[in-house]
Design an enzyme around this catalytic site. Structure first.
Site, mmCIF file in Angstrom:
data_model
loop_
_atom_site.group_PDB
_atom_site.id
_atom_site.type_symbol
_atom_site.label_atom_id
_atom_site.label_comp_id
_atom_site.label_asym_id
_atom_site.label_seq_id
_atom_site.Cartn_x
_atom_site.Cartn_y
_atom_site.Cartn_z
ATOM 1 N N ASP A 1 0.815 -1.213 0.000
ATOM 2 C CA ASP A 1 0.000 0.000 0.000
ATOM 3 C C ASP A 1 0.854 1.271 0.000
ATOM 4 O O ASP A 1 2.002 1.266 0.455
ATOM 5 C CB ASP A 1 -0.885 0.051 1.250
ATOM 6 C CG ASP A 1 -2.041 -0.938 1.197
ATOM 7 O OD1 ASP A 1 -2.010 -1.825 0.316
ATOM 8 O OD2 ASP A 1 -2.940 -0.842 2.037
ATOM 9 N N ASP A 2 0.232 2.352 -0.476
ATOM 10 C CA ASP A 2 0.702 3.743 -0.301
ATOM 11 C C ASP A 2 1.793 4.175 -1.264
ATOM 12 O O ASP A 2 2.279 5.306 -1.177
ATOM 13 C CB ASP A 2 1.176 4.008 1.137
ATOM 14 C CG ASP A 2 0.065 3.876 2.161
ATOM 15 O OD1 ASP A 2 -1.087 3.653 1.742
ATOM 16 O OD2 ASP A 2 0.348 4.004 3.360
ATOM 17 N N HIS B 1 -6.258 2.971 -3.953
ATOM 18 C CA HIS B 1 -6.200 3.167 -2.496
ATOM 19 C C HIS B 1 -6.490 4.629 -2.158
ATOM 20 O O HIS B 1 -5.902 5.161 -1.223
ATOM 21 C CB HIS B 1 -4.826 2.736 -1.991
ATOM 22 C CG HIS B 1 -4.725 2.566 -0.504
ATOM 23 N ND1 HIS B 1 -5.732 2.015 0.268
ATOM 24 C CD2 HIS B 1 -3.723 2.880 0.373
ATOM 25 C CE1 HIS B 1 -5.355 1.991 1.539
ATOM 26 N NE2 HIS B 1 -4.145 2.521 1.627
ATOM 27 N N HIS C 1 -5.478 9.703 0.525
ATOM 28 C CA HIS C 1 -5.277 8.960 1.782
ATOM 29 C C HIS C 1 -5.424 9.887 2.984
ATOM 30 O O HIS C 1 -4.808 9.687 4.023
ATOM 31 C CB HIS C 1 -3.921 8.251 1.794
ATOM 32 C CG HIS C 1 -3.896 7.034 2.676
ATOM 33 N ND1 HIS C 1 -3.915 7.091 4.051
ATOM 34 C CD2 HIS C 1 -3.857 5.713 2.366
ATOM 35 C CE1 HIS C 1 -3.871 5.870 4.558
ATOM 36 N NE2 HIS C 1 -3.853 4.999 3.545
ATOM 37 N N HIS D 1 3.724 -2.197 3.097
ATOM 38 C CA HIS D 1 3.715 -0.852 2.529
ATOM 39 C C HIS D 1 5.008 -0.589 1.761
ATOM 40 O O HIS D 1 6.080 -1.067 2.163
ATOM 41 C CB HIS D 1 3.539 0.202 3.626
ATOM 42 C CG HIS D 1 2.186 0.157 4.271
ATOM 43 N ND1 HIS D 1 1.863 -0.789 5.233
ATOM 44 C CD2 HIS D 1 1.076 0.907 4.086
ATOM 45 C CE1 HIS D 1 0.601 -0.603 5.615
ATOM 46 N NE2 HIS D 1 0.102 0.430 4.940
#
Length: 679
Positions: free
Chosen positions: A471-472, A521, A525, A639
């Site tokens: 993620d991210d 995603h 965020h 991540h």
């Protein structure tokens, strides 16, 4: 020297503060300067920047672009350029803006008004990029946009790139009004084929100007702005743009009261009053009120021996400043005939420069009604509206910047045919992006095809599948993750944050080309933004997905909630007027997601790297070993943001451990609902 000491101390403090983007704010929009530092910072990294700005060059958090650049250690601010009224906006109109070396910044500040309106080669020799951050007021005669056009021309001649940070047109973009500039009457008060009220932002004007200039141009657009939005709706504070424009009331009154250059008709009280010596205030007010001009009432008011009216604007959206100004001149001429300045073969009268033509003066001399005068320029106005359409960025929906708007190395533009004054020529133009959907850049490369298209498989009862997810990203860490996956012949799924796409497009293309899967995603965020309400969530999610698709040609089919589907942080930020503990924003989002057919993916194993940036590779491996039991399917949360190097360091051992436990690796796909919610 002593008087500069406080400024030197302040400058030193600002230099020590690390560069950051705009923090959370309550404005309805993000300015181009906000978007530059938050989203498109790569445009200026490692560059020598010359900045055209003044006191209006503040971001939505009221931090000046000068300070943002000076704090930024990846950028070299080498020169400042000040338009009319100077760097502080206090120099009176028409007075020379002098050049000097800034006493605090120790860089040159070049004045671009008076005798030197166009930057000279000497002024540009130490810069790579001309950055422009100026707040216009929506009138063609306001010279900040003229400075922009002159600067673009100089940049083209000297081979420099121009980046324009977009700002609102305070009057909005709906009203386009007034006579259009004819070629013989072009001047610093009308540098192009524009009407008095053009209805364009400074970024849109840059694209418009570039059709005949051809400079390497980038416009950094605003976020959340719409074409019909006036300044009062942006949530931004108004910074006085010049000595006589201290407020938005002055902005809206500028064209309505300030068109009488060279005539006895004058403005007063910062463009809120119009009149002349000996004019009958009451008759003047009666004529103007009787015309039923929308959005305004005229109050008779004498100023000494001068009679006139004060504008009381009661509907800013309906009020038409330029048309009101034409009516004000025509009715004043009827009540008190006055000579209209006339241009000669040797000199163009200032009145004609303001109007962009000599026709308005001639019609006033003939005693024509304001309705006849307005009717006289409608054909040219219609042509302009058609021409400008190609260069509009914003539409009726809040604009979402996907990438900078670039005109890179356009073909040498053809100059407009020399027209007669009554029929301005229509130049040939490069094809710019469509309004309201302006994501365009030139020189785009073909998006990659996946090396092998994953085929979904239903796991056999005896086999075990691991889905590695990151993620991210993307970030500088992501290529190291890809190198490791490639070395171990493992595929994974990357849940991308949209704001990280710009500048990392090549990494995304590599992800696709090497057979991995992409998921969405969100764009930001930002819990405070995405979990405010259901609409905000999907707007943010879609923005991120569009950026991924733009960069790779692959539209994400699976998604992951920021914080996961069972997060509690959404309760903190949900709109209390719409949601409560019994009816939460997450319930609304999940219901809407089901209606839209979205597939959201959680996880049932995590390496723990989300909790902190201070962790070790050994800790991540230990977390994995603790959670992996005998599950048939595991979705492993990790991540790949820039602070997650220990995750990469542990990845070879994580892969080896899972292989020892009997897992094979697959990518997540939307048609595998069994892994949709396994947290």
């Amino acid at each position: 020297m002593n008087k500069f000491l406080p400024f030197l101390i302040l400058a030193l403090i600002l230099t020590l503060i690390p560069p950051v983007g705009s923090s959370a704010n309550t404005t309805a929009i993000q300015l181009g300067s906000d978007v530059l530092f938050n989203q498109f910072h790569h445009l200026i990294e490692g560059k020598k920047v010359g900045l055209i700005t003044n006191q209006t060059g503040l971001n939505s958090q009221m931090v000046s672009t000068i300070d943002m650049l000076r704090r930024d250690r990846s950028v070299h601010l080498t020169a400042l350029y000040a338009p009319e009224h100077g760097l502080d906006g206090k120099t009176v109109a028409g007075k020379q803006v002098t050049s000097f070396v800034h006493p605090v910044y120790a860089i040159p500040v070049y004045g671009l008004s008076g005798s030197t309106r166009k930057p000279t080669p000497e002024m540009l020799k130490d810069i790579d990029i001309f950055l422009v951050d100026l707040q216009d007021i929506g009138s063609r005669t306001y010279t900040y946009i003229s400075t922009l056009q002159y600067a673009m021309t100089a940049a083209k001649e000297q081979g420099k790139e121009v980046i324009v940070l977009d700002r609102p047109n305070p009057l909005g973009g709906a009203i386009v009004e007034g006579p259009v500039v004819e070629l013989p009457y072009r001047s610093f008060f009308g540098v192009d084929t524009l009407p008095l009220a053009h209805g364009m932002t400074i970024g849109e004007l840059a694209l418009f100007f570039n059709r005949t200039i051809g400079v390497d141009l980038t416009v950094v657009p605003m976020q959340g702005y719409t074409r019909n939005m006036i300044y009062q709706q942006t949530g931004l504070a108004w910074i006085p743009s010049s000595p006589h424009i201290p407020s938005l009331t002055s902005v809206f009154g500028y064209m309505a009261t300030g068109l009488g250059e060279g005539t006895p008709i004058r403005q007063g009280d910062h463009f809120t009053w119009i009149g002349a010596e000996g004019l009958d205030s009451h008759k003047y007010a009666d004529l103007l009120n009787g015309s039923l001009l929308p959005g305004v009432i005229f109050i008779p008011e004498n100023k000494g021996t001068a009679g006139g009216v004060r504008l009381q604007i009661n509907d800013l959206h309906q009020f038409n400043p330029a048309k009101t100004g034409i009516y004000a001149l025509a009715y004043a001429k009827q009540l008190q005939p006055f000579p209209v300045p006339k241009s000669t073969s040797k000199q163009i009268a200032m009145f004609d420069k303001v109007m962009g033509t000599n026709k308005i003066g001639l019609l006033l001399e003939q005693g024509k009604s304001p309705q006849e005068i307005v009717s006289s320029y409608q054909a040219d106005l219609k042509k302009f509206v058609e021409l400008r359409q190609k260069y509009l960025i914003y539409g009726d929906e809040p604009f979402i910047p996907m990438q900078p708007i670039q005109q890179k190395h356009p073909e040498q533009p053809k100059q407009p045919v020399q027209p007669k004054p009554s029929k301005p020529g229509k130049p040939e133009t490069p094809t710019p992006p469509k309004p309201g959907n302006n994501n365009g850049t030139t020189n785009q490369t073909k998006n990659p095809e996946p090396a092998t298209k994953p085929i979904p498989q239903t796991p056999k009862s005896s086999e075990k599948i691991a889905y590695l997810t990151f993620d991210d990203g993307p970030s500088s860490v992501t290529p190291r993750v890809l190198d490791t996956l490639k070395a171990h012949q493992v595929k994974a799924t990357f849940f991308i944050v949209g704001r990280e796409v710009a500048g990392h497009e090549a990494i995304l293309k590599r992800i696709v080309a090497e057979g991995h899967a992409l998921g969405g995603h969100s764009y930001s965020h930002n819990y405070q933004l995405v979990y405010k309400n259901m609409e905000s969530f999907f707007a943010d999610l879609e923005k991120g997905s569009q950026m991924i698709e733009k960069a790779t040609g692959v539209k994400p089919a699976v998604f992951r909630y920021p914080g996961g589907s069972t997060n509690t942080v959404s309760l903190k930020y949900q709109d209390p007027k719409r949601y409560n503990k019994q009816h939460t924003v997450m319930q609304a989002i999940k219901a809407e997601a089901k209606q839209r057919g979205y597939t959201f993916i959680d996880w049932n194993v995590t390496n723990g790297d989300a909790r902190s940036n201070k962790y070790t590779a050994a800790q991540t491996l230990a977390n994995i070993k603790q959670q992996v039991k005998s599950q048939k399917e595991i979705v492993v949360l990790m991540h790949d943001s820039s602070t997650k190097s220990p995750t990469v360091e542990a990845l070879p051992e994580i892969i080896s451990y899972l292989k020892e436990k009997g897992y094979r690796f697959e990518v997540i796909q939307a048609d595998r609902p069994t892994v949709s919610n396994v947290k």
